[in-house]
Enzyme design. Structure first.
Site, PDB file in Angstrom:
ATOM      1  N   CYS A 162      -3.547  -8.378   1.844  1.00  0.00           N
ATOM      2  CA  CYS A 162      -4.361  -9.248   2.690  1.00  0.00           C
ATOM      3  C   CYS A 162      -5.855  -8.918   2.661  1.00  0.00           C
ATOM      4  CB  CYS A 162      -3.864  -9.185   4.123  1.00  0.00           C
ATOM      5  SG  CYS A 162      -2.085  -9.397   4.263  1.00  0.00           S
ATOM      6  N   HIS A 294      -9.696  -9.965  11.433  1.00  0.00           N
ATOM      7  CA  HIS A 294      -8.492 -10.157  10.610  1.00  0.00           C
ATOM      8  C   HIS A 294      -7.494 -10.979  11.418  1.00  0.00           C
ATOM      9  CE1 HIS A 294      -6.012  -9.495   7.177  1.00  0.00           C
ATOM     10  NE2 HIS A 294      -5.063  -8.906   7.887  1.00  0.00           N
ATOM     11  N   GLU A 305      -6.815  -3.859  15.895  1.00  0.00           N
ATOM     12  CA  GLU A 305      -8.155  -4.321  15.540  1.00  0.00           C
ATOM     13  C   GLU A 305      -9.085  -4.297  16.749  1.00  0.00           C
ATOM     14  OE1 GLU A 305     -10.334  -7.779  12.884  1.00  0.00           O
ATOM     15  OE2 GLU A 305      -8.281  -8.131  13.596  1.00  0.00           O
ATOM     16  N   LYS A 326      -7.668 -17.705  11.349  1.00  0.00           N
ATOM     17  CA  LYS A 326      -6.281 -17.853  10.887  1.00  0.00           C
ATOM     18  C   LYS A 326      -5.497 -18.758  11.826  1.00  0.00           C
ATOM     19  CE  LYS A 326      -5.725 -13.458   8.391  1.00  0.00           C
ATOM     20  NZ  LYS A 326      -7.063 -12.898   8.552  1.00  0.00           N
ATOM     21  N   HIS A 331      -2.741 -17.713   7.460  1.00  0.00           N
ATOM     22  CA  HIS A 331      -3.066 -16.467   6.764  1.00  0.00           C
ATOM     23  C   HIS A 331      -2.883 -16.680   5.262  1.00  0.00           C
ATOM     24  CE1 HIS A 331      -3.514 -12.422   5.613  1.00  0.00           C
ATOM     25  NE2 HIS A 331      -2.866 -11.817   6.583  1.00  0.00           N
ATOM     26  N   PHE A 390      -1.588  -4.698   4.387  1.00  0.00           N
ATOM     27  CA  PHE A 390      -0.423  -3.849   4.168  1.00  0.00           C
ATOM     28  C   PHE A 390      -0.786  -2.802   3.113  1.00  0.00           C
ATOM     29  CE2 PHE A 390       3.240  -6.962   5.404  1.00  0.00           C
ATOM     30  CZ  PHE A 390       2.970  -6.713   6.739  1.00  0.00           C
TER      31      PHE A 390
END
Length: 403
Positions: A162, A294, A305, A326, A331, A390
């Site tokens: 990502c 994010h 975050e 998003k 996403h 990830f």
């Protein structure tokens, strides 16, 4: 070190098929997440996504091109064409040799892989098209963009889940700043909305069945999207000499690794990336007015975050605006940071902060100004764009308004 500016932008995503339409949708807080249309949908538990609907490849590409262009490559080519047209550049001679492409993608030609696994395993056929490998390889989109526009300099693909787009744009920024290149086409593209791709993501149990609600107490997971965004990063002196319109200046970049867990995010890793980008850009906490988060809509990401932002900014965190687009476009995995950079440019150029839509209930662990549900007019001079992937890989960009 040389200054780096953005002189062109292009996109195709669930909100729009160009930059103007996408930004209009962001200003309106429009949701591009809808019911998916695909083969074997009844076998999926997750049936929503930020899909580019009514897109017909045959309207744009001939049969020979479609045999070579996976959906993610098609998206990248569309976005790159718009970005280059806006920049006004033509790549010939010395400029062509000093211009390249760095593109982020996580899955590459996943649609092609999915289709051909069906051909071999489900239909029992023993032969596939001879161009399957060059069609599905992760570097295909970057290579085709370079060939289409005669970009003969450094060209490669970054795959960091990502964070792929932010890592790619950060590398492009470094190449121009160091003097290695004069112009770089950079951004990301992803087309994971196929049966196999969604079935794999279902297994993680992080997907929402109804909506993406970042930072809202009742959020229940992420929603996948697809599309691309590409940008022309250019040496400032080169852009100034030709009288180019400058959209924004890229002033800092940092990347870190959590070195902790393959899927669970780390507050410390994210905070080090945020602080690193600010240090690289020589910024103080109170210089930053907006952060494009994010903000996936999962409990683990959102809380981590917000905690990282609070750690880095201290008391100034209460004055920051932070939103996740998003919630509107989904996403885009490897392409997500690129589409989100459009919101950063809009904040700097137009003074409009894109909202976090779908926000319904305050979460005490996400007690920041998340610009809920409606866009906001606000003057900001510096913005950050976060990407946390990830694998514990983090990448943060810093941009400044160009005046």
């Amino acid at each position: 070190m040389r200054r780096v500016v953005i002189t062109g932008a292009g996109t195709i995503n669930a909100l729009g098929r160009d930059v103007a339409t996408t930004l209009e949708a962001m200003r309106e807080g429009r949701c591009g997440i809808s019911d998916l249309k695909m083969r074997d949908l009844e076998r999926l538990a997750i049936r929503i996504g930020g899909q580019v609907h009514d897109y017909v490849p045959e309207d744009r590409w001939n049969r020979q091109q479609i045999a070579l262009y996976d959906r993610f490559t098609q998206f990248a080519l569309i976005a790159a064409e718009e970005a280059i047209q806006q920049s006004g550049l033509s790549f010939t001679g010395k400029l062509a040799a000093r211009s390249g492409v760095v593109l982020g993608t996580a899955g590459g030609g996943l649609s092609t892989s999915d289709e051909n696994y069906r051909t071999v395993y489900e239909e029992g056929k023993n032969r596939v098209h001879p161009f399957i490998v060059p069609k599905l390889m992760n570097n295909a989109a970057a290579s085709h963009v370079s060939m289409e526009h005669n970009l003969k300099g450094p060209t490669f693909t970054v795959a960091t889940a990502c964070a792929s787009s932010n890592h790619a744009m950060g590398q492009a920024f470094h190449m121009i700043r160091s003097g290695m290149s004069d112009v770089m086409l950079t951004g990301g593209s992803e087309a994971m909305l196929c049966f196999g791709g969604l079935k794999a993501w279902e297994g993680l149990r992080v997907m929402s069945k109804d909506a993406c609600r970042p930072f809202s107490l009742n959020r229940n997971g992420m929603v996948q999207g697809e599309g691309a965004a590409m940008f022309v990063f250019e040496d400032y002196d080169h852009a100034k000499a030709r009288g180019a319109e400058i959209l924004a200046e890229v002033i800092g970049f940092a990347m870190t690794s959590d070195a902790a867990d393959i899927v669970m995010p780390s507050k410390q890793g994210a905070a080090r990336a945020i602080q690193g980008a600010m240090t690289d850009a020589q910024l103080n906490s109170d210089d930053v007015g907006y952060i494009n988060a994010h903000g996936t809509g999962t409990a683990a990401n959102d809380k981590t975050e917000c905690a990282a932002v609070a750690d880095v900014f201290g008391h100034h965190a209460d004055d920051l605006m932070i939103s996740s687009t998003k919630s509107m476009h989904g996403h885009l995995i490897g392409g997500t940071g690129a589409v989100e950079l459009l919101a950063c440019i809009m904040a700097l150029r137009d003074g409009v902060i894109a909202p976090t839509i779908g926000y319904e209930e305050p979460d005490p662990e996400c007690a920041l100004d998340v610009v809920p549900n409606e866009a906001r007019d606000a003057k900001v001079d510096v913005v950050l764009s976060n990407a946390f992937a990830f694998g514990g890989l983090n990448a943060v960009l810093a941009l400044r308004k160009f005046a």
